[in-house]
Motif scaffolding. Structure first.
Motif, PDB file in Angstrom:
ATOM      1  N   ARG A 214       0.839  -1.226  -0.014  1.00 61.44           N
ATOM      2  CA  ARG A 214       0.030  -0.150   0.064  1.00 61.44           C
ATOM      3  C   ARG A 214       0.871   1.216   0.030  1.00 61.44           C
ATOM      4  NH1 ARG A 214      -3.921  -2.061   4.800  1.00 61.44           N
ATOM      5  NH2 ARG A 214      -5.669  -3.077   3.601  1.00 61.44           N
ATOM      6  N   ARG A 232      -7.184   6.139  -3.168  1.00 60.82           N
ATOM      7  CA  ARG A 232      -8.058   5.349  -2.196  1.00 60.82           C
ATOM      8  C   ARG A 232      -8.670   4.376  -2.552  1.00 60.82           C
ATOM      9  NH1 ARG A 232      -9.944   9.652  -0.168  1.00 60.82           N
ATOM     10  NH2 ARG A 232      -8.061  10.265   1.293  1.00 60.82           N
ATOM     11  N   HIS A 236      -8.072   0.201  -2.009  1.00 57.51           N
ATOM     12  CA  HIS A 236      -9.081  -0.464  -1.392  1.00 57.51           C
ATOM     13  C   HIS A 236      -9.243  -1.612  -2.219  1.00 57.51           C
ATOM     14  CE1 HIS A 236      -9.625   2.099   1.984  1.00 57.51           C
ATOM     15  NE2 HIS A 236     -10.298   2.801   1.258  1.00 57.51           N
ATOM     16  N   ASP A 240      -6.962  -4.381  -0.453  1.00 57.49           N
ATOM     17  CA  ASP A 240      -8.024  -5.002   0.635  1.00 57.49           C
ATOM     18  C   ASP A 240      -8.559  -5.933   0.254  1.00 57.49           C
ATOM     19  OD1 ASP A 240      -7.045  -2.480   1.783  1.00 57.49           O
ATOM     20  OD2 ASP A 240      -9.298  -1.610   1.840  1.00 57.49           O
TER      21      ASP A 240
END
Length: 243
Positions: A214, A232, A236, A240
């Protein structure tokens, strides 16, 4: 991949085959053999070179018919190519020839071309008249040049902020820069560029700690001038999911 060719097709085509493309995703660039290391030029399409050469030959006609001889053997010697400068700073024919040599190396915005001619020692009024004439015949086209810079930046996976900085460095008018960047934003060019950057970073960092991946993505996105909101969302989606 970024469909920048579709984007430029939607927003216009060159007046005179005057389009530069990305050295990554938009075709092969010209060699980087520019006139000097401080060049403000931009790569251009090989398949446009012939058309531009014909137009430049026409522009050179008047200078050749005038009986003047042109010094062509200076080579790459930086911005101050000659300490003496032109023999006559007000010689419009010689100034035109100097401008054409610069354009033979790479496309330029009108402001960048004017700046280079003045730095070479030509009178600013004469240089301005030469650049205005080159705009009239289509050899200098700021709008198409600005769009070519946007495509170049998209191929390098730059974001909106990074592209605006590059346009400023190329001496493109601020209002025109904002216009073409706005067009690119509406076409999703910068989102596509950010996704391509994210996938590239994800592939390079596969197997590393998630936080490291990240962090490297955010660092790369910041250097490229992408919006934090776009970064962002992509972070994600890419990282993520792995978590």
């Amino acid at each position: 991949m970024i469909d920048a060719e579709a984007f430029i097709a939607q927003h216009g085509t060159p007046i005179v085959a005057h389009d530069a493309v990305s050295d990554v995703a938009m075709g092969a660039p010209r060699p980087d053999a520019l006139e000097d290391a401080n060049d403000d030029g931009h790569p251009e399409d090989h398949n446009q070179h012939d058309a531009r050469s014909h137009a430049r030959s026409w522009a050179r006609g008047k200078a050749k018919r005038s009986g003047r001889s042109w010094a062509r053997g200076a080579g790459a010697k930086g911005v101050a190519a000659s300490k003496e400068g032109p023999s006559d700073p007000c010689d419009e024919d010689a100034c035109r020839e100097a401008a054409l040599r610069l354009l033979d190396c790479a496309d330029r915005s009108s402001s960048a071309l004017l700046e280079r001619l003045v730095l070479k020692g030509y009178d600013e009024t004469v240089a301005d008249a030469v650049v205005a004439r080159l705009r009239e015949v289509g050899l200098v086209n700021d709008e198409e040049y600005a769009r070519s810079v946007v495509r170049y930046c998209a191929g390098r996976m730059l974001g909106e902020r990074g592209t605006l900085l590059e346009l400023s460095r190329k001496r493109v008018d601020r209002e025109l820069s904002q216009q073409v960047v706005g067009e690119a934003r509406e076409a999703g060019v910068f989102v596509d560029a950010a996704w391509e950057l994210g996938r590239s970073v994800a592939a390079r960092t596969a197997g590393l700690d998630l936080q490291v991946r990240r962090r490297r993505f955010w660092a790369a996105g910041g250097r490229k001038g992408h919006s934090p909101d776009i970064l962002r969302d992509i972070s994600h989606s890419l990282f993520d999911e792995d978590a």
